[in-house]
Design an enzyme around this catalytic site. Structure first.
Site, PDB file in Angstrom:
ATOM      1  N   SER A 140      41.789 -24.068  25.771  1.00  0.00           N
ATOM      2  CA  SER A 140      41.074 -23.713  24.528  1.00  0.00           C
ATOM      3  C   SER A 140      41.449 -24.698  23.428  1.00  0.00           C
ATOM      4  O   SER A 140      42.536 -25.291  23.451  1.00  0.00           O
ATOM      5  CB  SER A 140      41.476 -22.303  24.084  1.00  0.00           C
ATOM      6  OG  SER A 140      40.988 -22.043  22.778  1.00  0.00           O
ATOM      7  N   TYR A 153      48.123 -16.077  21.126  1.00  0.00           N
ATOM      8  CA  TYR A 153      47.085 -16.669  21.984  1.00  0.00           C
ATOM      9  C   TYR A 153      47.252 -18.185  22.048  1.00  0.00           C
ATOM     10  O   TYR A 153      47.235 -18.783  23.127  1.00  0.00           O
ATOM     11  CB  TYR A 153      45.709 -16.289  21.446  1.00  0.00           C
ATOM     12  CG  TYR A 153      44.563 -16.882  22.242  1.00  0.00           C
ATOM     13  CD1 TYR A 153      44.352 -16.512  23.559  1.00  0.00           C
ATOM     14  CD2 TYR A 153      43.704 -17.824  21.665  1.00  0.00           C
ATOM     15  CE1 TYR A 153      43.306 -17.065  24.293  1.00  0.00           C
ATOM     16  CE2 TYR A 153      42.652 -18.364  22.385  1.00  0.00           C
ATOM     17  CZ  TYR A 153      42.453 -17.983  23.700  1.00  0.00           C
ATOM     18  OH  TYR A 153      41.419 -18.528  24.425  1.00  0.00           O
TER      19      TYR A 153
END
Ligand code: NDP
Ligand code: 8X3
Length: 227
Positions: A140, A153
């Site tokens: 990501s 995250y």
């Protein structure tokens, strides 16, 4: 010669589902995984209607024993995986560290890092024996940059970058490629999961710009595996 096999984790939704469909279009046989059995069965039927031979395997990738059991239960001929797509993952919460729920950190670390290790350790030995294979991690932009409330995250996706680089060195001598796709925001179920079903908060993430779509990530993955 039989069509090559791809194993896609987290195929019940979003990127994983789009990737499974793209690989099926490209002639792959598929092993599709996730926790939601109903969705796996629906995708499996759809793949069959496309002429794509497939196996579905329903397990929680955080659970090492369950993951190993699921792998061991695959027919031997299906363990000859050519492409492993480590896609299953999630964000949970978006609060500063001191306000975050520690259970959310555990879930993200167990899924986004331990989960990838749990499945990779089972697939890699066969790839090494056959001296070929491709492993693609879904990272990501959160593994490249921090952002408000992204702490737990982001930490898992930065860790995935370290894992990608390190795994690549270990398996390259065996003819196995390791790559990563690190997308920006995409309109899957990601934010609904992150905000635990709060649709308004999830929708707000995508206000003011057009997000990526799952098919975009599938197209990038197809480019990579077909080189
Ligand atoms: P979705 O929520 O739509 O899909 C996530 C998938 O992961 C589902 O199929 C889910 O299956 C699976 N999954 C989650 N937890 C587990 C678990 N414990 N065991 C097995 N499978 C699990 O989100 P996306 O498609 O967007 O996310 C896919 C990947 O892409 C993730 O790694 C995410 O971090 C990453 N990503 C997402 C971006 C975005 O903006 N959408 C951008 C960049 C990266 P099930 O619930 O059935 O188990
Ligand atoms: C998901 C993209 O920017 O919402 O990995 O963290 S972002």
């Amino acid at each position: 010669m039989k069509n090559p096999i791809a194993l896609v984790t987290g195929a019940t939704s979003g990127f994983g589902q789009a990737i499974a469909l793209r690989l099926a279009e490209g002639g792959y046989r598929l092993i599709i995984t996730g926790r939601r059995s109903d969705r796996l069965h629906a995708l499996s039927s759809h793949l069959i209607s496309m002429g794509c031979d497939n196996q579905l395997s329903c397990f929680d990738i955080r659970d090492r024993e369950a993951t190993t059991h699921a792998w061991n239960n695959l027919p031997e001929s299906w363990k000859e995986v050519d492409v492993l797509v480590n896609n299953a993952g999630l964000a949970a919460g978006r609060e500063p560290v001191e306000l975050a729920d520690p259970d959310d950190w555990d879930q993200m670390i167990d899924t986004n890092i331990r989960g990838i290790l749990n499945i990779s350790r089972l697939v890699i030995p066969g790839m090494k024996d056959r001296k070929r294979g491709t492993i693609i991690h879904i990272g990501s932009i959160a593994g490249r940059e921090g952002y408000p409330g992204g702490n737990g995250y982001s930490a898992t996706k930065f860790a995935l970058e370290a894992l990608t680089r390190s795994m690549r060195i270990d398996v390259l001598p065996f003819g196995i490629r390791v790559g990563q796709i690190a997308p920006g925001a995409a309109d899957t179920e990601f934010s609904t999961v992150r905000f635990k079903g709060d649709q308004a908060r999830a929708a707000a993430v995508y206000q003011g710009f057009e997000p990526l779509h799952a098919a975009d990530i599938a197209a990038v993955l197809w480019f990579m595996v077909s080189r």
